[in-house]
Motif scaffolding. Sequence first.
Motif, PDB file in Angstrom:
ATOM      1  N   LYS A 131       0.963  -1.379   0.143  1.00  0.00           N
ATOM      2  CA  LYS A 131      -0.023   0.410  -0.133  1.00  0.00           C
ATOM      3  C   LYS A 131       0.714   1.418   0.093  1.00  0.00           C
ATOM      4  O   LYS A 131       0.240   2.202  -0.309  1.00  0.00           O
ATOM      5  N   GLY A 132       2.323   1.556   0.906  1.00  0.00           N
ATOM      6  CA  GLY A 132       3.041   1.805   0.640  1.00  0.00           C
ATOM      7  C   GLY A 132       3.230   2.255  -0.262  1.00  0.00           C
ATOM      8  O   GLY A 132       3.733   3.933  -0.617  1.00  0.00           O
ATOM      9  N   VAL A 133       4.263   1.576  -1.463  1.00  0.00           N
ATOM     10  CA  VAL A 133       4.563   1.998  -2.706  1.00  0.00           C
ATOM     11  C   VAL A 133       3.614   2.779  -3.429  1.00  0.00           C
ATOM     12  O   VAL A 133       3.956   3.143  -4.167  1.00  0.00           O
ATOM     13  N   ILE A 134       1.927   1.646  -3.694  1.00  0.00           N
ATOM     14  CA  ILE A 134       0.817   2.535  -4.366  1.00  0.00           C
ATOM     15  C   ILE A 134       0.436   4.117  -3.916  1.00  0.00           C
ATOM     16  O   ILE A 134       1.075   4.869  -4.750  1.00  0.00           O
ATOM     17  N   VAL A 135       0.954   4.266  -3.046  1.00  0.00           N
ATOM     18  CA  VAL A 135       0.504   5.718  -2.232  1.00  0.00           C
ATOM     19  C   VAL A 135       1.600   6.391  -2.803  1.00  0.00           C
ATOM     20  O   VAL A 135       1.786   8.246  -2.935  1.00  0.00           O
ATOM     21  N   GLY A 136       3.101   6.484  -2.451  1.00  0.00           N
ATOM     22  CA  GLY A 136       4.219   6.745  -2.723  1.00  0.00           C
ATOM     23  C   GLY A 136       4.833   7.035  -3.941  1.00  0.00           C
ATOM     24  O   GLY A 136       5.545   7.959  -4.481  1.00  0.00           O
ATOM     25  N   SER A 137       4.446   6.065  -5.192  1.00  0.00           N
ATOM     26  CA  SER A 137       4.084   5.871  -6.736  1.00  0.00           C
ATOM     27  C   SER A 137       2.777   7.373  -6.939  1.00  0.00           C
ATOM     28  O   SER A 137       3.488   8.132  -7.448  1.00  0.00           O
ATOM     29  N   LEU A 138       1.961   7.649  -6.160  1.00  0.00           N
ATOM     30  CA  LEU A 138       1.058   8.328  -6.620  1.00  0.00           C
ATOM     31  C   LEU A 138       1.342   9.507  -6.289  1.00  0.00           C
ATOM     32  O   LEU A 138       1.924  11.046  -6.983  1.00  0.00           O
ATOM     33  N   LEU A 139       2.482  10.136  -4.713  1.00  0.00           N
ATOM     34  CA  LEU A 139       2.433  11.539  -4.766  1.00  0.00           C
ATOM     35  C   LEU A 139       3.957  11.633  -5.310  1.00  0.00           C
ATOM     36  O   LEU A 139       4.161  12.433  -5.904  1.00  0.00           O
ATOM     37  N   GLY A 140       4.687  10.700  -6.033  1.00  0.00           N
ATOM     38  CA  GLY A 140       5.896  11.285  -6.351  1.00  0.00           C
ATOM     39  C   GLY A 140       5.451  11.864  -8.582  1.00  0.00           C
ATOM     40  O   GLY A 140       6.398  12.003  -8.725  1.00  0.00           O
ATOM     41  N   VAL A 141       5.006  11.169  -9.008  1.00  0.00           N
ATOM     42  CA  VAL A 141       4.023  11.568  -9.964  1.00  0.00           C
ATOM     43  C   VAL A 141       3.351  13.118  -9.613  1.00  0.00           C
ATOM     44  O   VAL A 141       3.283  14.042 -10.771  1.00  0.00           O
ATOM     45  N   GLY A 142       2.494  12.926  -8.721  1.00  0.00           N
ATOM     46  CA  GLY A 142       2.073  14.409  -8.075  1.00  0.00           C
ATOM     47  C   GLY A 142       3.063  15.611  -8.326  1.00  0.00           C
ATOM     48  O   GLY A 142       3.369  16.405  -8.817  1.00  0.00           O
ATOM     49  N   VAL A 143       4.289  14.859  -7.169  1.00  0.00           N
ATOM     50  CA  VAL A 143       5.088  16.019  -7.769  1.00  0.00           C
ATOM     51  C   VAL A 143       6.186  16.564  -8.894  1.00  0.00           C
ATOM     52  O   VAL A 143       6.201  17.909  -8.501  1.00  0.00           O
ATOM     53  N   ALA A 144       5.936  15.350  -9.572  1.00  0.00           N
ATOM     54  CA  ALA A 144       6.558  15.806 -10.358  1.00  0.00           C
ATOM     55  C   ALA A 144       6.185  16.677 -11.763  1.00  0.00           C
ATOM     56  O   ALA A 144       6.581  17.263 -12.265  1.00  0.00           O
ATOM     57  N   ALA A 145       4.717  16.440 -11.679  1.00  0.00           N
ATOM     58  CA  ALA A 145       3.970  17.018 -12.227  1.00  0.00           C
ATOM     59  C   ALA A 145       3.992  18.478 -11.852  1.00  0.00           C
ATOM     60  O   ALA A 145       3.411  19.652 -12.627  1.00  0.00           O
ATOM     61  N   LEU A 146       3.744  18.758 -10.137  1.00  0.00           N
ATOM     62  CA  LEU A 146       3.721  20.282  -9.602  1.00  0.00           C
ATOM     63  C   LEU A 146       4.613  20.985 -10.386  1.00  0.00           C
ATOM     64  O   LEU A 146       4.919  21.990 -10.576  1.00  0.00           O
ATOM     65  N   ILE A 147       5.832  20.364 -10.555  1.00  0.00           N
ATOM     66  CA  ILE A 147       7.625  20.942 -10.320  1.00  0.00           C
ATOM     67  C   ILE A 147       7.554  21.899 -12.276  1.00  0.00           C
ATOM     68  O   ILE A 147       7.628  22.334 -12.320  1.00  0.00           O
ATOM     69  N   LYS A 173       5.972   1.919 -13.045  1.00  0.00           N
ATOM     70  CA  LYS A 173       6.243   0.789 -12.933  1.00  0.00           C
ATOM     71  C   LYS A 173       6.939  -0.078 -12.651  1.00  0.00           C
ATOM     72  O   LYS A 173       7.085  -1.517 -12.668  1.00  0.00           O
ATOM     73  N   VAL A 174       8.853   0.231 -12.927  1.00  0.00           N
ATOM     74  CA  VAL A 174       9.825  -0.478 -12.690  1.00  0.00           C
ATOM     75  C   VAL A 174       9.951   0.000 -11.831  1.00  0.00           C
ATOM     76  O   VAL A 174      10.131  -1.712 -11.054  1.00  0.00           O
ATOM     77  N   VAL A 175       8.764   0.263 -10.485  1.00  0.00           N
ATOM     78  CA  VAL A 175       9.040  -0.147  -9.322  1.00  0.00           C
ATOM     79  C   VAL A 175       8.396  -0.996  -8.493  1.00  0.00           C
ATOM     80  O   VAL A 175       8.981  -1.818  -8.054  1.00  0.00           O
ATOM     81  N   ILE A 176       6.948  -1.171  -9.259  1.00  0.00           N
ATOM     82  CA  ILE A 176       6.401  -2.035  -8.882  1.00  0.00           C
ATOM     83  C   ILE A 176       6.968  -3.231  -9.491  1.00  0.00           C
ATOM     84  O   ILE A 176       6.597  -4.015  -9.197  1.00  0.00           O
TER      85      ILE A 176
END
Length: 284
Positions: A131-147, A173-176
Motif C-alpha cells: 500500500k505504501g508503494v502505491i501511495v508513494g508512486s502516486l505522490l511521486g508523479v504528482g510532485v513531478a507534475a507540480l514541478i 511501473k519499474v518500481v512496481i
Amino acid sequence: MAVSFLLAASWLFGWVYFFCWSFSFYPQAILNWRRKSTTGSTIDFPAINVMGFIAYFTSNAAFLFSSQIRREYALRNHGLTPTVQINDLAFAGHAIVLTTITLTQYLFPAQWGFANRGKGEHGARMSSWIKGVIVGSLLGVGVAALIVSSSHNEDPVKGWAWIDVIYAVSYVKVVITLVKYMPQVITNYRNQSTRGWSILQILLDLGGGILSVSQLLIDSYLQGDWSGVTGNPVKLALGNFSTFFDVIFIVQHYFLYRGNRRKPFGDMEDDPLLTDSSREERID
C-alpha cells in the motif's frame, strides 16, 4: 540484407513477447477458478499489477501519440524517435483487463464461487508496504507534475519538461515490477511450497522478458544509438527484473519445494494445463 533480417527479428520478437506476456496472465486466473480458491497466492500481486500496467499503458501511449512528448524526446536523444512499439501498448492494454479480472477473484471471492480466506492467512490481505508503494508512486508523479507546471521552462533539454512527468509515470511501473513479486516469493518460502501459484505464467513471463529486451536492443542497434535503451528504461527494467524473479520462482518450484507441491493444500491442481498423467505421478 542484415538490416532487413534485424527488422524482421525485431517485429517477430515484439509480437512473440506480446503473446508470451499476454498469455501469462491467464494461467493464474484459470488456476484459481479450477481450484475455486486463491489460497497459496497473494492479493498483492494482482492488486499492484493493475496500477503498474495502467502506468505502463499511459507512458507508452504518450511516447507513441503525443506530439509534444515525441518532440521533447527527440531534443534529448539526438533527434531520434522513441523505441516504444505498438505491441508495447497493446500488451499493456490487454494486461490491464486481465489483471483487473484476476484481482476481482481476490476482492470478491463469493461472486466467483470461491471459499473465503481467513483474514489471518498470509497473502489474503494486501501488505501495508505494498500500500505504501502505491501511495508513494502516486505522490511521486504528482510532485513531478507540480514541478513541471510551475517551472514554465521552454527548453526541455536544460530543465524539467512534461516528458519528465511521463518518465515518472513509467518509473512507477519499474518500481512496481521490482517489488510486486516479493510477497509471493515470501509466501512460497513460508509455505515451503508453490501450491496455488501458477508456474506456467512464470515460464511465459520468462520467455516474454527475454524477447522484450532483445527487441529493445535490436531497435537501438538499428538506430545506431544506444540512447534508445536509456530512453526507454521501463521496457529494459521490465524485462530484466521480471526475468530475475522468474528464475527465483522456477528454482522454488522445480528444486527447493519440488516434493512439497501438494502442501499445505489438499487440492491437486497445480496448473491449469497439467496432464492427467502428471497429476497421477504427483499423487505417487
